[in-house]
Design a protein around this motif. Structure first.
Motif, PDB file in Angstrom:
ATOM      1  N   LEU A 114       0.757  -1.281  -0.262  1.00 27.45           N
ATOM      2  CA  LEU A 114       0.139   0.126  -0.506  1.00 27.45           C
ATOM      3  C   LEU A 114       0.640   1.159   0.445  1.00 27.45           C
ATOM      4  O   LEU A 114       0.102   2.368  -0.802  1.00 27.45           O
ATOM      5  N   GLU A 117       2.001   2.056  -3.786  1.00 27.85           N
ATOM      6  CA  GLU A 117       0.741   2.500  -4.468  1.00 27.85           C
ATOM      7  C   GLU A 117       0.961   3.807  -3.654  1.00 27.85           C
ATOM      8  O   GLU A 117       0.348   4.435  -4.860  1.00 27.85           O
ATOM      9  N   GLN A 118       1.120   4.460  -2.446  1.00 28.22           N
ATOM     10  CA  GLN A 118       0.359   5.663  -2.576  1.00 28.22           C
ATOM     11  C   GLN A 118       1.909   6.295  -2.925  1.00 28.22           C
ATOM     12  O   GLN A 118       1.362   7.653  -3.330  1.00 28.22           O
ATOM     13  N   GLN A 121       1.236   7.189  -6.321  1.00 25.39           N
ATOM     14  CA  GLN A 121       0.014   8.133  -6.683  1.00 25.39           C
ATOM     15  C   GLN A 121       0.880   9.497  -6.327  1.00 25.39           C
ATOM     16  O   GLN A 121       0.834  10.787  -7.110  1.00 25.39           O
ATOM     17  N   ASP A 122       2.032  10.142  -5.329  1.00 26.45           N
ATOM     18  CA  ASP A 122       2.237  11.465  -4.912  1.00 26.45           C
ATOM     19  C   ASP A 122       3.232  11.290  -6.369  1.00 26.45           C
ATOM     20  O   ASP A 122       4.133  12.660  -6.237  1.00 26.45           O
ATOM     21  N   SER A 176      -2.828   3.017 -11.888  1.00 28.03           N
ATOM     22  CA  SER A 176      -1.257   3.172 -11.848  1.00 28.03           C
ATOM     23  C   SER A 176      -0.744   2.746 -12.615  1.00 28.03           C
ATOM     24  O   SER A 176      -0.365   3.692 -13.263  1.00 28.03           O
TER      25      SER A 176
END
Length: 278
Positions: A114, A117-118, A121-122, A176
């Motif tokens: 996780l 994955e974050q 995104q950032d 993603s």
């Protein structure tokens, strides 16, 4: 290397010194000469008060110009410092995520997935690296697809571990992959992934050669260009799969009770092969 890293700071210091020197020169007779040059023929007809006002205006213009250039240099330097700081923060987060993935506790590994994955995104530019890590994680925590009926097949798990399933989801989620312009192909060739949930997975160009996908759920998955050569698709659910061709399906090793999308399942060659229980 050190000189290259210090070069921007050296240039900023030299620029600041140059601007300060120019500003100091404006309060010398140079400003009067500059005002005279700018006024041209009108300078000779000006009285003392007008000339003094012209010199003051020149000095004010130079001060404003120097202030603007200085603000621009400061902004550029601040932006560069921000990028370096942000890069360092992303690197630190990436390192911590890797530490979590190496844990023996499944919930800690899921937290690492996780976290990666974050990070994508950032910081979308890290998508390539995150995908490589997740792919390696899946390969490390899954077993090779054993030969049917062999000793190895008895020891193979009935379905992927929860942490492997979470890594598969993060690795193949369409969101993603759309976020990054470049994304390495998913490489699950020769891995045992029976009953894996790959619902709506983005498997475009995926390497699935020899993979055991018995009972796997690939509903509405994107399979454009995926290599299914020698893959085991027994009881796999590929309903509404997009980009799947007859050639890909016929390249698989086993298709018994496999749910295929139209018009692939209506192809005579596919119907014949499925009818033979292959």
């Amino acid at each position: 290397m050190r000189l290259q890293k210090a070069w921007p700071a050296v240039m900023a210091v030299l620029g600041a010194v140059g601007l300060a020197g120019l500003l100091a020169l404006m309060f010398t007779p140079l400003s009067r000469s500059l005002a005279c040059w700018l006024a041209g023929r009108d300078w000779s007809s000006m009285d003392a008060a007008a000339r003094s006002a012209a010199v003051g205006q020149v000095r004010l213009a130079v001060v404003q110009a120097v202030a603007g250039v200085g603000a621009g240099i400061a902004l550029i330097y601040t932006a560069r410092s921000y990028r370096l700081s942000r890069r360092g923060q992303v690197t630190d987060r990436f390192t911590k995520a890797l530490e979590r993935l190496s844990s023996d506790e499944p919930y800690v590994c899921i937290g690492g997935v996780l976290a990666l994955e974050q990070i994508v995104q950032d910081a979308p530019e890290q998508g390539w690296h995150a995908a490589r890590v997740l792919n390696a994680f899946v390969q490390h925590h899954t077993q090779p697809a054993g030969a049917p009926g062999g000793l190895a097949s008895v020891q193979l798990p009935e379905e992927p571990d929860e942490m492997v399933q979470e890594a598969l989801r993060a690795l193949t989620t369409p969101g993603s992959r759309r976020r990054k312009g470049s994304w390495p192909p998913v490489d699950l060739a020769g891995r045992h992934l029976a009953k894996a949930c790959l619902l709506e997975a983005d498997l475009r160009g995926a390497l699935l050669k020899g993979a055991a996908l018995r009972g796997a759920v690939l509903c509405r998955a994107r399979l454009d260009g995926a290599d299914l050569t020698d893959a085991d698709l027994v009881r796999a659910d590929l309903s509404d799969a997009r980009g799947l061709t007859v050639e890909q399906v016929l390249a698989a090793r086993a298709l018994r009770d496999c749910v295929l999308p139209e018009p692939v399942r209506s192809d005579p060659t596919v119907v014949e092969r499925v009818g033979r229980g292959e």
